[in-house]
Write a protein that holds these residues in place. Structure first.
Motif, PDB file in Angstrom:
ATOM      1  N   THR A   1       0.835  -1.199   0.000  1.00 29.45           N
ATOM      2  CA  THR A   1       0.000   0.000   0.000  1.00 29.45           C
ATOM      3  C   THR A   1       0.870   1.249   0.000  1.00 29.45           C
TER       4      THR A   1
ATOM      5  N   LEU B   1      -6.126  -0.419  -7.550  1.00 25.00           N
ATOM      6  CA  LEU B   1      -7.363   0.068  -6.931  1.00 25.00           C
ATOM      7  C   LEU B   1      -7.585  -0.583  -5.568  1.00 25.00           C
ATOM      8  N   GLU B   2      -7.280  -1.861  -5.458  1.00 21.01           N
ATOM      9  CA  GLU B   2      -7.461  -2.540  -4.170  1.00 21.01           C
ATOM     10  C   GLU B   2      -6.525  -1.968  -3.107  1.00 21.01           C
TER      11      GLU B   2
ATOM     12  N   GLN C   1      -7.948   1.309  -2.045  1.00 18.31           N
ATOM     13  CA  GLN C   1      -9.089   1.063  -1.156  1.00 18.31           C
ATOM     14  C   GLN C   1      -8.595   0.718   0.253  1.00 18.31           C
ATOM     15  N   HIS C   2      -7.536  -0.099   0.338  1.00 13.51           N
ATOM     16  CA  HIS C   2      -6.964  -0.463   1.625  1.00 13.51           C
ATOM     17  C   HIS C   2      -6.448   0.783   2.350  1.00 13.51           C
TER      18      HIS C   2
ATOM     19  N   VAL D   1      -7.563   3.863   1.995  1.00 13.35           N
ATOM     20  CA  VAL D   1      -8.730   4.616   2.475  1.00 13.35           C
ATOM     21  C   VAL D   1      -9.270   3.984   3.754  1.00 13.35           C
ATOM     22  N   ASP D   2      -9.332   2.644   3.783  1.00 14.10           N
ATOM     23  CA  ASP D   2      -9.828   1.958   4.983  1.00 14.10           C
ATOM     24  C   ASP D   2      -8.953   2.260   6.206  1.00 14.10           C
TER      25      ASP D   2
ATOM     26  N   ASP E   1     -11.574  10.407  -4.490  1.00 13.00           N
ATOM     27  CA  ASP E   1     -11.822   9.648  -5.712  1.00 13.00           C
ATOM     28  C   ASP E   1     -13.223   9.977  -6.197  1.00 13.00           C
TER      29      ASP E   1
END
Length: 805
Positions: A191, A222-223, A226-227, A229-230, A237
């Protein structure tokens, strides 16, 4: 700053937008209602001059269906004397496109500039000018500020508030401080790698570029985002394949990258972006031009009729006939073997042709087909149609790109799925080149950065953004100044100076140094950088540009220099076996010969050009353009050559027929600049036939188009002739104004030939209005402006001026 929108009026912003007003928000605006379509442009990506406006232009053209793939730059010579460099201010082009979109039925469009505080100074100045000009833009405009605006951005916000204090509202506050609380090193390694690479790409990094840089599948990138952001990383976005991070996060992530990795990534990004910009998508095949070329062949006059009308000596006439036969043979050889055929310009009569004399009117009349009436333009009293100086209150000069609005709204034809990401994208070669240059500079490869910026300058000029192009040229020269001298760098510097010279020659804007004198300085400086082993393409491009400037200067010495440059360029091309490239110079040489009064040599060149390009392929765009230019030059011959006594009227009618063929071809080519110049030639021919009303219509149409596209050189000629025609029509005030404008245009461009012609026109107009004292003040103003221009440019006294004209 501003005021908070009360909760009960949360949609008040979009209500205002529906009224086609300008508004600004401090913070994120509320989500738009479903009935509004947004043209959204982010200002935080690629800090290239005017980049947001250029992106807005591309998006709007795509929506209108006007975006067409540019023809691939062929190995044929670029146009010079018939150049097409657009000259209008970028904001004028964009506003015109937005106004066209406002007229469309169906979707309701809103222009949104996001993160305006990150825009470059040129964009902020242009947006400020748009805001300050009431009722100019007919689409609603929303400016979104995420951070505190400063300097030029604050001036833009003040301009919005100055129009209407209620126009500035406070949106959703940005999430400040979140980035500082993140423990970056505690994030998972994969990440953190993705975030660091995104930060290095810059604000508003794109998924497709990030995935290519890291050699990952887009879904995996993208994954990882997303990680992030989590885990609390404040990534923005909007679902467009572009992501933003707060400034503090960008700084922290960039600082955590070791220098060697940063350098390697920058170099890889430079190659990726440079490769994207260089990649040319194959355009759809153009509609066959066979019918159009056949039409030109059927409608044009035979060369023999022209030679018969023009009074040439017996020996020269025989030479013309022999040359026509030779050219036809050469053309057949070129058709049979285009690569092996040797195309040579016809030999010229060293003794020269008889000097042209004043053409006397004839009582005989040969009817010519009535020309297609061009759109009628309205001549209004005005001062100067000039380019606005950015950040000033100078009048805005209408300018470049004639785009007829479509009735419906087709899907953007140029958008295509990205092979890697599958997302829709609109390729942006200019921005990619600028970004590639910046990454190469950060990687320590200044020469590669200069190469990309030089290409960006050429692209910007072709797109109609001369000031952007000039800025990129300056950046190239600054980069090269920091490098040791070497052959490759000298050639690169010569290329940059060549681009600057082209801009100074063809673009309007004397306040930016876009004058003929400055163009000559830049082009001579470019030549001084080159040695004897200069590549043929660069040498020929430089020779053509020099010839174009000399052609516009127009005195006998300059015309001789122009001809020498073109003939030398032709010899170099033939030596390099580029026979068709050499043939493309025939019309340019003919144009110089026409202006020199050498009708015999011009006829030889025009016949050779026609024969060669008649033999080219049926759907050859280059052939169509060369044929159009040939027809236009044939149309000009009766204006410059001595004609046989008693056949003058027939000669002018023949010229009009050639002009009609050129007009049809330039319409097919969608070339407003040359189309307007054909109308000016038709106006001159009609005036020679004493058909005043027809001449006025043609000249007003040329004036209208040249005003919109900013063709300063063409305007100078058209306004002078229009002054004479309006005087014949009894519109004396407008006649004086038009002559005044012509003087200003010639003075701004630095054209001695134009001022010499203006002096003769002023003498004639003063004599005509001698008994009308009410025009004395206006004529005195013209005299003052003209005298000042003559002093500035060193225009000779009248006795010499008549000889030079």
């Amino acid at each position: 700053m501003g005021h908070t929108v009360p909760p009960r009026t949360a949609n008040g912003l979009w209500d205002r937008v529906r009224e086609k007003k300008i508004a600004a928000t401090l913070g994120r605006p509320p989500d738009p209602p479903p009935d509004l379509q947004l043209i959204r442009v982010s200002c935080e990506v690629a800090p290239a001059a005017l980049r947001p406006l250029l992106e807005a232009r591309r998006l709007t053209e795509a929506i209108l269906g006007e975006t067409r793939p540019r023809p691939e730059r062929s190995k044929l010579r670029a146009r010079t004397l018939f150049g097409e460099t657009p000259e209008r201010a970028t904001e004028v082009i964009v506003v015109e496109l937005w106004n066209q979109l406002a007229q469309q039925k169906g979707a309701r469009w809103v222009v949104v500039f996001d993160a305006v505080e990150h825009a470059d100074k040129a964009t902020l100045a242009a947006l400020t000018q748009i805001v300050q000009r009431a009722e100019w833009m007919r689409l609603p405009l929303l400016l979104v500020f995420h951070g505190e605006p400063k300097e030029a951005a604050a001036e833009l916000l003040a301009a919005v508030r100055g129009r209407d204090a209620e126009a500035v509202v406070r949106g959703e506050a940005p999430r400040l401080g979140e980035a500082q609380r993140i423990e970056w090193n505690a994030l998972p390694a994969k990440t953190l790698r993705v975030l660091r690479a995104g930060a290095l790409i810059g604000p508003g990094f794109e998924l497709r570029i990030l995935a290519d840089l890291l050699a990952l599948e887009p879904l995996e990138v993208l994954e990882q985002l997303q990680h992030a952001v989590d885990l609390g990383v404040p990534i923005e976005d909007r679902g467009e394949g572009r992501f933003s991070l707060p400034t503090s996060a960008l700084s922290a992530l960039s600082a955590s990258i070791i220098p060697s990795l940063a350098q390697a990534w920058h170099r890889q990004l430079g190659r990726l972006l440079g490769g994207r910009a260089a990649k040319v998508t194959a355009p759809p095949p153009p509609p066959p031009n066979a019918a159009r070329i056949a039409t030109i062949r059927r409608e044009r006059l035979g060369d023999a009729r022209v030679a018969d009308i023009i009074d040439l000596s017996h020996e020269v006439s025989d030479l013309v006939a022999e040359t026509a036969d030779d050219a036809s043979s050469g053309a057949q050889a070129a058709a049979d073997s285009p690569q092996a055929a040797e195309v040579s310009p016809p030999d010229h009569d060293e003794s020269g042709s008889p000097a042209p004399k004043d053409i006397q009117a004839s009582g005989t009349s040969t009817a010519a087909p009535a020309p297609h009436a061009p759109p009628k333009a309205v001549v209004q009293r005005r001062t100067v149609v000039a380019a606005p100086a950015r950040g000033t209150g100078a009048p805005v000069r209408p300018r470049t790109l004639l785009l007829a609005p479509d009735v419906d709204l087709p899907a953007p034809a140029e958008w295509s799925p990205s092979p890697r990401t599958g997302a829709t994208e609109l390729e942006d070669p200019l921005v990619d080149k600028v970004r590639a240059a910046e990454h190469m500079r950060l990687a320590g490869d200044a020469e590669a950065a200069a190469e990309h910026l030089c290409e960006a300058a050429r692209t910007a000029a072709e797109m109609g953004a001369p000031q952007v192009a000039a800025q990129h040229v300056n950046e190239v020269l600054e980069l090269l100044a920091s490098l040791p001298i070497g052959a490759s760098r000298q050639r690169l510097k010569a290329r940059a100076l060549l681009e600057r010279g082209r801009l100074q020659w063809q673009a309007a804007g004397y306040e930016h140094g876009f004058t003929l004198a400055q163009a000559l300085v830049s082009l001579e400086a470019a030549r001084a950088e080159l040695g004897s082993d200069v590549p043929v393409d660069l040498a020929v491009d430089l020779a053509q540009a020099l010839a174009g400037v000399y052609f516009e200067l127009g005195d006998p010495h300059s015309l001789a220099r122009a001809l020498a440059e073109l003939e030398e360029a032709s010899r170099k091309l033939q030596a390099a076996n580029d026979t068709i490239g050499a043939a493309c110079l025939f019309n340019d040489q003919a144009a110089v010969r026409v202006r020199m009064g050498d009708a015999a040599s011009a006829l030889q060149l025009l016949r050779a050009s026609r024969a060669i390009f008649d033999a080219r392929g049926q759907d050859d765009q280059v052939a169509l353009r060369e044929l159009a230019e040939t027809e236009h030059l044939f149309a000009k011959l009766p204006l410059h050559a001595r004609m046989r006594l008693g056949r003058e009227e027939e000669g002018y009618a023949i010229g009009l027929e050639h002009a009609l063929a050129a007009e049809r071809a330039y319409r097919e080519l969608d070339d407003p600049r040359e189309l307007a110049r054909v109308w000016e030639t038709m106006g001159r021919l009609e005036l020679k036939r004493c058909r005043i009303e027809e001449a006025r219509q043609q000249l007003e149409a040329a004036f209208d188009t040249q005003t919109r596209i900013g063709d300063l050189t063409g305007l100078a000629q058209t306004t002078e002739l229009l002054s004479e025609v309006l005087a014949w029509c009894g519109r004396n005030d407008e006649a004086v104004t038009m002559l005044r404008d012509s003087v200003v245009f010639n003075r701004d461009k630095g054209s001695p030939r134009g001022l010499i012609s203006n002096r003769e026109a002023l003498t004639a107009l003063s004599s005509r209005f001698a008994a009308l004292p009410k025009h004395a003040e206006g004529l005195r103003e013209v005299e003052i402006l003209l005298a000042a221009g003559e002093r500035e440019l060193g225009v000779p006294l009248q006795a010499d001026a008549r000889r030079l004209a």
